[in-house]
Write a protein that holds these residues in place. Structure first.
Motif, PDB file in Angstrom:
ATOM      1  N   GLN A  26       0.847  -1.201   0.000  1.00  0.00           N
ATOM      2  CA  GLN A  26       0.000   0.000   0.000  1.00  0.00           C
ATOM      3  C   GLN A  26       0.877   1.244   0.000  1.00  0.00           C
ATOM      4  O   GLN A  26       0.642   2.190  -0.770  1.00  0.00           O
ATOM      5  CB  GLN A  26      -0.917  -0.024   1.229  1.00  0.00           C
ATOM      6  CG  GLN A  26      -1.967   1.032   1.269  1.00  0.00           C
ATOM      7  CD  GLN A  26      -2.885   0.884   2.492  1.00  0.00           C
ATOM      8  OE1 GLN A  26      -2.743  -0.025   3.297  1.00  0.00           O
ATOM      9  NE2 GLN A  26      -3.823   1.789   2.613  1.00  0.00           N
ATOM     10  N   VAL A  27       1.905   1.262   0.839  1.00  0.00           N
ATOM     11  CA  VAL A  27       2.827   2.404   0.896  1.00  0.00           C
ATOM     12  C   VAL A  27       3.528   2.574  -0.455  1.00  0.00           C
ATOM     13  O   VAL A  27       3.617   3.686  -0.983  1.00  0.00           O
ATOM     14  CB  VAL A  27       3.861   2.230   2.037  1.00  0.00           C
ATOM     15  CG1 VAL A  27       4.925   3.314   1.974  1.00  0.00           C
ATOM     16  CG2 VAL A  27       3.161   2.242   3.392  1.00  0.00           C
ATOM     17  N   ALA A  28       3.997   1.467  -1.026  1.00  0.00           N
ATOM     18  CA  ALA A  28       4.680   1.528  -2.330  1.00  0.00           C
ATOM     19  C   ALA A  28       3.743   2.083  -3.400  1.00  0.00           C
ATOM     20  O   ALA A  28       4.148   2.925  -4.212  1.00  0.00           O
ATOM     21  CB  ALA A  28       5.180   0.138  -2.729  1.00  0.00           C
ATOM     22  N   ASN A  29       2.495   1.647  -3.394  1.00  0.00           N
ATOM     23  CA  ASN A  29       1.529   2.152  -4.378  1.00  0.00           C
ATOM     24  C   ASN A  29       1.269   3.643  -4.204  1.00  0.00           C
ATOM     25  O   ASN A  29       1.125   4.367  -5.196  1.00  0.00           O
ATOM     26  CB  ASN A  29       0.225   1.367  -4.297  1.00  0.00           C
ATOM     27  CG  ASN A  29       0.327  -0.003  -4.931  1.00  0.00           C
ATOM     28  OD1 ASN A  29       1.121  -0.225  -5.835  1.00  0.00           O
ATOM     29  ND2 ASN A  29      -0.474  -0.932  -4.452  1.00  0.00           N
ATOM     30  N   TYR A  30       1.204   4.117  -2.964  1.00  0.00           N
ATOM     31  CA  TYR A  30       1.044   5.553  -2.726  1.00  0.00           C
ATOM     32  C   TYR A  30       2.253   6.310  -3.267  1.00  0.00           C
ATOM     33  O   TYR A  30       2.120   7.317  -3.952  1.00  0.00           O
ATOM     34  CB  TYR A  30       0.883   5.863  -1.239  1.00  0.00           C
ATOM     35  CG  TYR A  30      -0.438   5.461  -0.640  1.00  0.00           C
ATOM     36  CD1 TYR A  30      -1.632   5.572  -1.343  1.00  0.00           C
ATOM     37  CD2 TYR A  30      -0.500   4.974   0.661  1.00  0.00           C
ATOM     38  CE1 TYR A  30      -2.842   5.209  -0.778  1.00  0.00           C
ATOM     39  CE2 TYR A  30      -1.710   4.610   1.245  1.00  0.00           C
ATOM     40  CZ  TYR A  30      -2.869   4.729   0.510  1.00  0.00           C
ATOM     41  OH  TYR A  30      -4.061   4.375   1.078  1.00  0.00           O
ATOM     42  N   GLU A  31       3.451   5.818  -2.935  1.00  0.00           N
ATOM     43  CA  GLU A  31       4.668   6.512  -3.344  1.00  0.00           C
ATOM     44  C   GLU A  31       4.842   6.525  -4.863  1.00  0.00           C
ATOM     45  O   GLU A  31       5.411   7.454  -5.413  1.00  0.00           O
ATOM     46  CB  GLU A  31       5.887   5.880  -2.663  1.00  0.00           C
ATOM     47  CG  GLU A  31       5.929   6.192  -1.178  1.00  0.00           C
ATOM     48  CD  GLU A  31       7.197   5.699  -0.494  1.00  0.00           C
ATOM     49  OE1 GLU A  31       8.094   5.152  -1.165  1.00  0.00           O
ATOM     50  OE2 GLU A  31       7.283   5.885   0.738  1.00  0.00           O
ATOM     51  N   GLU A  67      -4.573   6.186  -4.651  1.00  0.00           N
ATOM     52  CA  GLU A  67      -4.937   7.460  -4.032  1.00  0.00           C
ATOM     53  C   GLU A  67      -5.444   7.211  -2.614  1.00  0.00           C
ATOM     54  O   GLU A  67      -6.314   6.359  -2.414  1.00  0.00           O
ATOM     55  CB  GLU A  67      -6.033   8.141  -4.844  1.00  0.00           C
ATOM     56  CG  GLU A  67      -5.640   8.455  -6.267  1.00  0.00           C
ATOM     57  CD  GLU A  67      -6.787   9.031  -7.074  1.00  0.00           C
ATOM     58  OE1 GLU A  67      -7.919   9.151  -6.555  1.00  0.00           O
ATOM     59  OE2 GLU A  67      -6.551   9.351  -8.242  1.00  0.00           O
ATOM     60  N   PRO A  68      -4.949   7.975  -1.651  1.00  0.00           N
ATOM     61  CA  PRO A  68      -5.432   7.787  -0.280  1.00  0.00           C
ATOM     62  C   PRO A  68      -6.808   8.421  -0.096  1.00  0.00           C
ATOM     63  O   PRO A  68      -7.120   9.434  -0.724  1.00  0.00           O
ATOM     64  CB  PRO A  68      -4.384   8.513   0.564  1.00  0.00           C
ATOM     65  CG  PRO A  68      -3.898   9.603  -0.339  1.00  0.00           C
ATOM     66  CD  PRO A  68      -3.923   9.002  -1.725  1.00  0.00           C
ATOM     67  N   ASP A  69      -7.617   7.817   0.774  1.00  0.00           N
ATOM     68  CA  ASP A  69      -8.864   8.474   1.150  1.00  0.00           C
ATOM     69  C   ASP A  69      -8.534   9.557   2.177  1.00  0.00           C
ATOM     70  O   ASP A  69      -7.380   9.703   2.611  1.00  0.00           O
ATOM     71  CB  ASP A  69      -9.889   7.466   1.681  1.00  0.00           C
ATOM     72  CG  ASP A  69      -9.421   6.720   2.928  1.00  0.00           C
ATOM     73  OD1 ASP A  69      -8.540   7.215   3.665  1.00  0.00           O
ATOM     74  OD2 ASP A  69      -9.952   5.621   3.175  1.00  0.00           O
ATOM     75  N   TYR A  70      -9.535  10.303   2.572  1.00  0.00           N
ATOM     76  CA  TYR A  70      -9.301  11.436   3.468  1.00  0.00           C
ATOM     77  C   TYR A  70      -8.674  10.995   4.787  1.00  0.00           C
ATOM     78  O   TYR A  70      -7.718  11.610   5.270  1.00  0.00           O
ATOM     79  CB  TYR A  70     -10.606  12.202   3.725  1.00  0.00           C
ATOM     80  CG  TYR A  70     -10.416  13.310   4.727  1.00  0.00           C
ATOM     81  CD1 TYR A  70      -9.800  14.500   4.360  1.00  0.00           C
ATOM     82  CD2 TYR A  70     -10.798  13.153   6.054  1.00  0.00           C
ATOM     83  CE1 TYR A  70      -9.581  15.510   5.279  1.00  0.00           C
ATOM     84  CE2 TYR A  70     -10.585  14.160   6.981  1.00  0.00           C
ATOM     85  CZ  TYR A  70      -9.981  15.331   6.584  1.00  0.00           C
ATOM     86  OH  TYR A  70      -9.758  16.316   7.503  1.00  0.00           O
ATOM     87  N   GLU A  71      -9.215   9.946   5.378  1.00  0.00           N
ATOM     88  CA  GLU A  71      -8.704   9.483   6.678  1.00  0.00           C
ATOM     89  C   GLU A  71      -7.242   9.054   6.570  1.00  0.00           C
ATOM     90  O   GLU A  71      -6.438   9.347   7.455  1.00  0.00           O
ATOM     91  CB  GLU A  71      -9.561   8.344   7.214  1.00  0.00           C
ATOM     92  CG  GLU A  71     -10.914   8.800   7.702  1.00  0.00           C
ATOM     93  CD  GLU A  71     -11.761   7.644   8.229  1.00  0.00           C
ATOM     94  OE1 GLU A  71     -11.192   6.629   8.694  1.00  0.00           O
ATOM     95  OE2 GLU A  71     -12.988   7.758   8.165  1.00  0.00           O
ATOM     96  N   THR A  72      -6.912   8.373   5.497  1.00  0.00           N
ATOM     97  CA  THR A  72      -5.531   7.932   5.284  1.00  0.00           C
ATOM     98  C   THR A  72      -4.613   9.127   5.093  1.00  0.00           C
ATOM     99  O   THR A  72      -3.526   9.195   5.670  1.00  0.00           O
ATOM    100  CB  THR A  72      -5.461   6.986   4.069  1.00  0.00           C
ATOM    101  OG1 THR A  72      -6.296   5.859   4.314  1.00  0.00           O
ATOM    102  CG2 THR A  72      -4.044   6.542   3.796  1.00  0.00           C
ATOM    103  N   LEU A  73      -5.058  10.077   4.297  1.00  0.00           N
ATOM    104  CA  LEU A  73      -4.283  11.291   4.058  1.00  0.00           C
ATOM    105  C   LEU A  73      -4.012  12.012   5.377  1.00  0.00           C
ATOM    106  O   LEU A  73      -2.885  12.422   5.662  1.00  0.00           O
ATOM    107  CB  LEU A  73      -5.033  12.202   3.084  1.00  0.00           C
ATOM    108  CG  LEU A  73      -4.330  13.477   2.657  1.00  0.00           C
ATOM    109  CD1 LEU A  73      -3.074  13.161   1.859  1.00  0.00           C
ATOM    110  CD2 LEU A  73      -5.276  14.335   1.832  1.00  0.00           C
TER     111      LEU A  73
END
Length: 124
Positions: free
Chosen positions: A34-39, A44-50
């Motif tokens: 998940q971290v690799a996909n964000y980087e 795309e992160p949802d609001y809570e994740t962001l």
């Protein structure tokens, strides 16, 4: 484009903190994938994740999303957040003006305030 900036900033913040994707994922409750996909901008992160990521690194969500280059949580918004958006732009322009121009604008503002106080006194 926004999430490419997000990914780059996430990777930079993580590296500056000296932690691996695995460690970051573990500390924040994500998978390393998940971290690799964000980087990589693939997810795309949802609001809570962001918000969770911003809190972890003690930066603003605006910084993570590339809306500002200032990572600080508290920006110039203290005064502006209380103002009408159009006035906020006006005051921001004053702040960015040369010092001699700022002084001229302060004098103009004092004149406007004194006229307002005088008019308020006339109505009483």
């Amino acid at each position: 484009m926004v999430f490419i900036i997000f990914g780059k900033r996430l990777a930079t913040l993580r590296k500056e903190k000296g932690i691996s994707q695995y460690e970051f994922a573990d500390r924040i409750g994500f998978s390393r994938g998940q971290v690799a996909n964000y980087e990589q901008g693939k997810r795309e992160p949802d609001y809570e994740t962001l918000q969770k990521i911003a809190d972890f690194f003690n930066v603003s969500t605006d910084y993570l999303l590339g809306r500002t280059d200032n990572p600080d949580l508290i920006e110039e918004k203290n005064e502006e957040s209380l103002l009408d958006p159009e006035l906020g732009v006006f005051f921001k322009e004053i702040k960015n003006a040369p010092e001699d121009r700022q002084e001229q604008l302060r004098k103009i503002w004092e004149i406007i305030k004194s006229e307002g106080n005088r008019e308020a006194g006339d109505k009483q």
